[in-house]
Scaffold this motif. Structure first.
Motif, PDB file in Angstrom:
ATOM      1  N   GLU A  34       0.803  -1.104  -0.016  1.00 31.07           N
ATOM      2  CA  GLU A  34       0.056   0.142  -0.032  1.00 31.07           C
ATOM      3  C   GLU A  34       0.964   1.247  -0.078  1.00 31.07           C
ATOM      4  O   GLU A  34       1.815   1.255   0.824  1.00 31.07           O
ATOM      5  N   THR A  35       0.673   2.275  -0.939  1.00 29.51           N
ATOM      6  CA  THR A  35       1.526   3.485  -0.975  1.00 29.51           C
ATOM      7  C   THR A  35       0.742   4.654  -0.781  1.00 29.51           C
ATOM      8  O   THR A  35      -0.480   4.758  -1.313  1.00 29.51           O
ATOM      9  N   ARG A  36       1.131   5.687  -0.028  1.00 25.23           N
ATOM     10  CA  ARG A  36       0.319   6.847   0.146  1.00 25.23           C
ATOM     11  C   ARG A  36       1.296   8.197  -0.165  1.00 25.23           C
ATOM     12  O   ARG A  36       2.499   7.918   0.174  1.00 25.23           O
ATOM     13  N   TRP A  37       0.597   9.042  -0.636  1.00 29.93           N
ATOM     14  CA  TRP A  37       1.310  10.246  -1.011  1.00 29.93           C
ATOM     15  C   TRP A  37       1.708  10.823   0.444  1.00 29.93           C
ATOM     16  O   TRP A  37       0.847  10.996   1.138  1.00 29.93           O
ATOM     17  N   ALA A  38       2.784  11.330   0.359  1.00 26.28           N
ATOM     18  CA  ALA A  38       3.311  11.875   1.587  1.00 26.28           C
ATOM     19  C   ALA A  38       3.795  13.634   1.388  1.00 26.28           C
ATOM     20  O   ALA A  38       4.711  14.156   2.189  1.00 26.28           O
ATOM     21  N   GLY A  39       3.298  14.179   0.417  1.00 24.63           N
ATOM     22  CA  GLY A  39       3.524  15.427   0.084  1.00 24.63           C
ATOM     23  C   GLY A  39       4.679  15.501  -1.142  1.00 24.63           C
ATOM     24  O   GLY A  39       5.414  14.682  -1.316  1.00 24.63           O
ATOM     25  N   GLN A  40       4.315  16.636  -1.993  1.00 26.82           N
ATOM     26  CA  GLN A  40       5.519  16.927  -3.096  1.00 26.82           C
ATOM     27  C   GLN A  40       5.578  15.666  -3.829  1.00 26.82           C
ATOM     28  O   GLN A  40       4.760  15.153  -4.378  1.00 26.82           O
TER      29      GLN A  40
END
Length: 184
Positions: A34-40
């Motif tokens: 599972e991959t989540r966006w962490a900004g930029q």
């Protein structure tokens, strides 16, 4: 007395392989990331569990990814392309070490150097005729062992036939995309 070659317990390895061979209905291994966006341009992938031989095994690993500052990132982690090549190299490393062990060949050192070139016009959507991915990936395997040249060539060919990530790189994978849009 344990039969350990290249850090691998050969008795356990043979038992594992025999178990898979005897019951193909439990020969599947399922992995999930599972991959989540962490900004930029940053993301964090989480590995929580995998399934092997019909049983779920808990895990807890986090893998960060980011782009270099030159590609609008913050350079806090390897980029996805570097992680992709690292996954290829890691998978083939397991293959070389394990296959060598099954042949009684001791590996003293092993290094895999992988290179690829992307044309950013494809990635940036500037030219539809340009592949956004790799057209070619080159890699070199540097191995020092007690094996003969013929044994090492046999091990190398076996890795090319059995490495899951080598297969993923060298053959097309059927992708099944699904977009889930949050309710507004």
């Amino acid at each position: 007395m344990k039969n350990i070659v290249n850090g691998i317990d050969m008795t356990e390895f043979q038992q594992f392989a025999e178990g898979v061979s005897q019951d193909p209905s439990i020969s599947k291994a399922r992995f999930n990331v599972e991959t989540r966006w962490a900004g930029q341009t940053r993301s964090v992938s989480t590995i929580k569990s995998y399934e092997l031989r019909g049983k779920n095994y808990e895990r807890n690993f986090h893998i960060a990814a980011d782009e270099p500052t030159e590609i609008l990132g913050t350079n806090t982690a390897p980029n996805p392309q570097e992680l992709l090549m690292a996954a290829l190299n890691a998978c083939m490393t397991v293959g070389y070490v394990a296959i060598a062990a099954t042949k009684g060949v001791t590996i003293n050192s092993l290094k895999i150097d992988t290179k690829g070139e992307l044309d950013l016009r494809g990635f940036l959507g500037l030219d539809e005729a340009v592949n956004p991915g790799y057209d070619e990936v080159q890699y070199s395997v540097y191995i020092d062992s007690d094996g003969t040249d013929a044994q090492l060539e046999e091990i190398h060919n076996a890795v090319l036939q059995t490495s899951p990530n080598y297969a993923n790189f060298s053959r097309a994978i059927r992708m099944v995309p699904k977009l889930v849009i949050a309710e507004k």
